[in-house]
Design an enzyme around this catalytic site. Structure first.
Site, PDB file in Angstrom:
ATOM      1  N   ALA A  31      -6.478  -4.232   0.411  1.00  0.00           N
ATOM      2  CA  ALA A  31      -7.567  -4.824  -0.367  1.00  0.00           C
ATOM      3  C   ALA A  31      -7.058  -6.048  -1.109  1.00  0.00           C
ATOM      4  CB  ALA A  31      -8.116  -3.801  -1.357  1.00  0.00           C
ATOM      5  N   LEU A  64      -5.423  -1.263  -6.541  1.00  0.00           N
ATOM      6  CA  LEU A  64      -6.064  -1.802  -5.350  1.00  0.00           C
ATOM      7  C   LEU A  64      -5.178  -1.456  -4.158  1.00  0.00           C
ATOM      8  CD1 LEU A  64      -7.433  -5.429  -5.989  1.00  0.00           C
ATOM      9  CD2 LEU A  64      -8.729  -3.447  -5.221  1.00  0.00           C
ATOM     10  N   ASP A  65      -5.763  -0.931  -3.081  1.00  0.00           N
ATOM     11  CA  ASP A  65      -4.989  -0.647  -1.874  1.00  0.00           C
ATOM     12  C   ASP A  65      -4.283  -1.911  -1.393  1.00  0.00           C
ATOM     13  OD1 ASP A  65      -5.914   1.937  -1.900  1.00  0.00           O
ATOM     14  OD2 ASP A  65      -7.489   1.588  -0.409  1.00  0.00           O
ATOM     15  N   PRO A  66      -3.125  -1.788  -0.741  1.00  0.00           N
ATOM     16  CA  PRO A  66      -2.440  -2.977  -0.215  1.00  0.00           C
ATOM     17  C   PRO A  66      -3.313  -3.823   0.699  1.00  0.00           C
ATOM     18  CG  PRO A  66      -0.950  -1.115  -0.181  1.00  0.00           C
ATOM     19  CD  PRO A  66      -2.296  -0.574  -0.594  1.00  0.00           C
TER      20      PRO A  66
END
Length: 332
Positions: free
Chosen positions: A53, A49-51
């Site tokens: 997100a 998961l992107d930071p």
């Protein structure tokens, strides 16, 4: 000196907060296990998961790490908000604005365009992504100021819809054409314009929500970026099962991990069970083939009573080990 607690096996479903990276989340789990007195445990996650997100991040412990690859291939469900009017170089709120538009799409237009993105589609991933281009991460090239050409990839959008009661109500009122209600195709009818919109997407592996948001905005004659992104389901794991960072920290203070841990087989909810007797379980642990089985062809979770022994592929009555599990208390 107190003996270490046995290494746990199973899944922690973590509700990842914004600003925390997936690798940092894995490190946090390792730390709380160590502080909680557990033996050294292998830990991995089931999908980055992107930071920026938030939401469901399955974290595999012990023998469950052997299933992390399956989780990477699983479909995911996201809730995300597209902010119209500005496109950034990262396609999210972290980047610099590279294009602006004063146009704001009508709600009716958004509802109409979503169907065009459902099913197999082609999308260009963001330049700021972990995909390797000529052996180097795309985001490293982009941050170095390089022009990054990203190859188109095929993905599948299983479903795409507006989120929340407000949008549902707007959709009903906008599309209603009975007497006394506005017709969205009547140029004289008042239009409800959207500065932003929140959507829910069920997508295949490899789908970039930031790219999807960009393309939806372009299809609506404007530009946009992702202002909010939350994963609400990853494979079989749902946000209702997820634990907060505070709950995770309780393990370091002595809380029993068993109260938070889902069993290894929770990641295999769509795989039927193949029950073994002690002799066949011993054979499977040794990597031997089982023959003369009556079950239909397919992938099975072989178990001795309730204990997972292996993932097995059955074909023509013969089952071969795909992945063996070395869990405690398996009868010898």
């Amino acid at each position: 000196m107190t003996a270490a607690k046995s290494a746990p096996h199973g899944w922690l479903i973590f509700d990842k907060p914004r600003e925390l990276g997936s690798t940092q989340a894995v490190s946090a789990v390792k730390r709380v296990l160590r502080q909680g007195g557990y033996a050294k445990t292998k830990v991995g996650h089931g999908g980055t998961l992107d930071p920026l997100a938030e939401g469901v991040l399955p974290i595999a412990l012990g023998e469950a790490t052997k299933l992390a690859g399956r989780m990477l291939d699983a479909s995911k469900i996201y809730e995300f908000t597209i902010q119209f009017g500005a496109q950034t170089d990262t396609l999210d709120s972290e980047g610099e604005v590279i294009e602006r538009s004063e146009h704001r799409p009508p709600i009716a237009a958004i509802a109409a365009v979503l169907d065009h993105f459902v099913g197999p589609i082609e999308q260009v991933p963001p330049a700021y992504s972990a995909i390797k281009v000529d052996g180097k991460r795309a985001y490293d090239r982009a941050r170095a100021g390089e022009e990054v050409e990203m190859a188109t990839r095929a993905v599948t959008i299983h479903s795409l819809s507006m989120a929340g009661d407000r949008e549902d109500e707007l959709l009903r009122s906008t599309f209603a054409t009975t007497a006394g209600r506005p017709d969205p195709f009547d140029p004289q009818a008042p239009l409800e314009l959207a500065d932003c919109i929140t959507l829910v997407a069920h997508v295949s592996k490899g789908t970039y929500i930031r790219s999807l948001a960009r393309d939806i905005a372009h299809a609506l004659g404007t530009v946009g970026h992702v202002a909010y992104l939350r994963r609400i389901k990853a494979g079989p794991f749902r946000e209702e099962q997820a634990i907060s960072l505070d709950m995770l920290e309780e393990i370091a203070k002595g809380a029993r991990i068993e109260n938070l841990l889902l069993p290894l087989e929770a990641g295999l909810d769509d795989i039927p069970a193949l029950q073994l007797d002690p002799d066949s379980a011993q054979a499977v642990r040794q990597g031997r083939v089982l023959s003369g089985l009556p079950q239909t062809d397919g992938l099975y979770l072989a178990r001795l009573e309730k204990i997972p022994v292996a993932l097995m592929e059955l074909s023509g009555g013969t089952a071969k080990v795909v992945r063996g599990f070395n869990l405690p208390d398996v009868a010898e």
